[in-house]
Design an enzyme around this catalytic site. Sequence first.
Site, short mmCIF file in Angstrom:
data_model
loop_
_atom_site.label_atom_id
_atom_site.label_comp_id
_atom_site.label_asym_id
_atom_site.label_seq_id
_atom_site.Cartn_x
_atom_site.Cartn_y
_atom_site.Cartn_z
N ARG A 12 -2.03 -43.53 21.23
CA ARG A 12 -1.11 -43.15 20.14
C ARG A 12 0.14 -44.01 20.22
NH1 ARG A 12 0.79 -37.53 20.05
NH2 ARG A 12 0.67 -37.48 22.32
N ILE A 14 3.19 -46.47 20.35
CA ILE A 14 3.34 -47.86 20.82
C ILE A 14 2.12 -48.28 21.64
CG2 ILE A 14 4.68 -49.34 22.38
CD1 ILE A 14 7.20 -47.78 21.53
N ASN A 82 2.84 -47.66 29.88
CA ASN A 82 3.48 -47.27 28.62
C ASN A 82 3.67 -45.75 28.49
OD1 ASN A 82 4.01 -47.49 25.54
ND2 ASN A 82 2.18 -46.20 25.68
N ALA A 83 2.84 -44.97 29.20
CA ALA A 83 2.86 -43.52 28.99
C ALA A 83 4.26 -42.95 29.23
CB ALA A 83 1.87 -42.84 29.94
N ILE A 85 7.05 -39.43 28.07
CA ILE A 85 7.30 -38.20 27.32
C ILE A 85 8.81 -37.98 27.19
CG2 ILE A 85 5.16 -37.08 28.06
CD1 ILE A 85 6.89 -35.40 30.04
N ASP A 88 13.97 -33.68 25.49
CA ASP A 88 15.38 -33.84 25.19
C ASP A 88 16.13 -32.50 25.16
OD1 ASP A 88 14.64 -36.47 24.85
OD2 ASP A 88 15.14 -36.58 22.72
N GLN A 144 19.54 -36.96 26.69
CA GLN A 144 18.43 -37.57 27.44
C GLN A 144 18.82 -37.96 28.87
OE1 GLN A 144 16.75 -40.81 24.94
NE2 GLN A 144 14.98 -39.46 24.83
N TYR A 147 15.46 -38.53 30.64
CA TYR A 147 14.71 -39.70 30.13
C TYR A 147 15.44 -41.00 30.47
CZ TYR A 147 12.17 -42.41 26.51
OH TYR A 147 11.40 -43.33 25.81
N ILE A 180 11.61 -46.86 17.66
CA ILE A 180 10.40 -47.34 17.00
C ILE A 180 9.80 -46.19 16.18
CG2 ILE A 180 8.14 -48.43 17.39
CD1 ILE A 180 10.52 -50.12 18.46
N1 CAA Z 1 23.89 -39.44 18.19
C1 CAA Z 1 24.94 -38.84 17.61
N2 CAA Z 1 25.12 -37.52 17.64
C2 CAA Z 1 24.24 -36.77 18.29
C3 CAA Z 1 23.13 -37.33 18.95
C4 CAA Z 1 22.98 -38.72 18.86
N3 CAA Z 1 21.96 -39.35 19.41
N4 CAA Z 1 22.41 -36.35 19.50
C5 CAA Z 1 23.07 -35.18 19.22
N5 CAA Z 1 24.15 -35.45 18.49
C6 CAA Z 1 25.13 -34.49 18.00
C7 CAA Z 1 24.53 -33.65 16.87
O1 CAA Z 1 24.62 -34.30 15.61
C8 CAA Z 1 25.40 -32.40 16.93
O2 CAA Z 1 26.63 -32.69 16.32
P1 CAA Z 1 27.38 -31.55 15.48
O3 CAA Z 1 27.64 -30.44 16.45
O4 CAA Z 1 28.61 -32.25 14.97
O5 CAA Z 1 26.43 -31.15 14.38
C9 CAA Z 1 25.66 -32.25 18.43
O6 CAA Z 1 25.44 -33.55 19.01
C10 CAA Z 1 24.72 -31.26 19.08
O7 CAA Z 1 23.40 -31.64 18.73
P2 CAA Z 1 22.34 -30.60 18.20
O8 CAA Z 1 22.94 -29.64 17.20
O9 CAA Z 1 21.13 -31.36 17.75
O10 CAA Z 1 22.07 -29.77 19.53
P3 CAA Z 1 20.75 -29.17 20.02
O11 CAA Z 1 21.04 -28.51 21.33
O12 CAA Z 1 20.09 -28.38 18.93
O13 CAA Z 1 19.77 -30.44 20.26
C11 CAA Z 1 19.12 -32.54 21.17
C12 CAA Z 1 20.16 -31.43 21.18
C13 CAA Z 1 17.76 -31.97 21.57
C14 CAA Z 1 19.57 -33.56 22.21
C15 CAA Z 1 19.01 -33.17 19.79
O14 CAA Z 1 20.30 -33.48 19.28
C16 CAA Z 1 18.22 -34.44 19.80
O15 CAA Z 1 17.00 -34.41 19.80
N6 CAA Z 1 18.93 -35.60 19.82
C17 CAA Z 1 18.30 -36.90 19.85
C18 CAA Z 1 18.18 -37.42 21.24
C19 CAA Z 1 17.50 -38.77 21.16
O16 CAA Z 1 18.03 -39.72 20.65
N7 CAA Z 1 16.25 -38.83 21.65
C20 CAA Z 1 15.50 -40.03 21.56
C21 CAA Z 1 14.06 -39.66 21.32
S1 CAA Z 1 13.05 -41.08 20.97
C22 CAA Z 1 12.86 -41.82 22.44
O17 CAA Z 1 13.23 -41.34 23.47
C23 CAA Z 1 12.19 -43.15 22.43
C24 CAA Z 1 13.10 -44.19 22.95
O18 CAA Z 1 12.87 -44.70 24.04
C25 CAA Z 1 14.21 -44.68 22.12
#
Ligand code: CAA
Length: 240
Positions: A12, A14, A82-83, A85, A88, A144, A147, A180
């Site tokens: 799945r 990447i 690559n695996a 998870i 967050d 993260q 992560y 991505i």
């Molecule tokens: N950039 C800017 N602001 C962010 C942010 C980010 N990356 N992550 C969270 N925030 C902010 C939210 O917008 C929110 O702001 P407000 O209070 O002003 O609305 C505040 O931080 C709290 O966030 P949540 O309301 O979303 O809080 P939560 O507890 O419900 O969830 C979280 C927290 C699970 C971390 C969620 O915000 C989230 O999933 N964030 C993204 C984290 C991320 O970037 N993960 C990458 C996944 S992809 C990956 O990992 C592949 C890779 O290698 C790139």
Amino acid sequence: MTRTALVTGGTRGIGAAIATMLKANGYKVAANYAGNDNAAKAFTDETGIPTYKWSVADYDGCVEGIAKVESDLGPIEVLVNNAGITRDAMFHKMTRENWKDVMSTNLDGLFNMTHPIWTGMRERKFGRVINISSINGQKGQMGQANYSAAKAGDIGFTKSLAQEGARAGITVNAICPGYIATEMVMAVPEKVRDSIIAGIPVGRLGEPEEIARTVLFLAADDASFINGATMTVNGGQYIT
Ligand code: CAA
């Protein structure tokens, strides 16, 4: 010469793009996966690439799985770790389980997969180990801590092993994808995702194939002078 490649998390996202591109370029490819049987079956039906189920978090499972792949396809010459998870959560809400799950797969997984393959690569005097780290291992990311720590660890692992393998014809490199367009990124809340995309100079998410072509480049026999590198492929979101 037909080289044999194994891609973890290869059915799945990447990983699927990497496995497919390696096959299209003449590699014998095996794709490992841990959980989603339906996706694995659909992937094999579509690509003809055989899939093998085990968790990279389980050392004994890796040893057994690798032995099966090698008996089917021959010695693994290209390993793509690559695996990965995500679990967050803001740190104040992060559980020990969130931490351990991510460490087991995203960091221990590199030891568990590379260790059983390493001796054979040394004996054969050829190997390519390509570790998929992340932009967030380079710059950190709110939500993260687990992560980002694991992915930064992947880079340290890469740099050390690159020095050990060099004299045996093995290169070890890391790729740090940015955001991505995969299920993993689509799981990020839309508002947060939009703010992330706004910070990517090319103005879009990357495509899985854009990581796959970087793997293909590093896997080549004539990429032998590229060793210990951390290649950023992130649309300019974070420039190291
Ligand atoms: N950039 C800017 N602001 C962010 C942010 C980010 N990356 N992550 C969270 N925030 C902010 C939210 O917008 C929110 O702001 P407000 O209070 O002003 O609305 C505040 O931080 C709290 O966030 P949540 O309301 O979303 O809080 P939560 O507890 O419900 O969830 C979280 C927290 C699970 C971390 C969620 O915000 C989230 O999933 N964030 C993204 C984290 C991320 O970037 N993960 C990458 C996944 S992809 C990956 O990992 C592949 C890779 O290698 C790139």
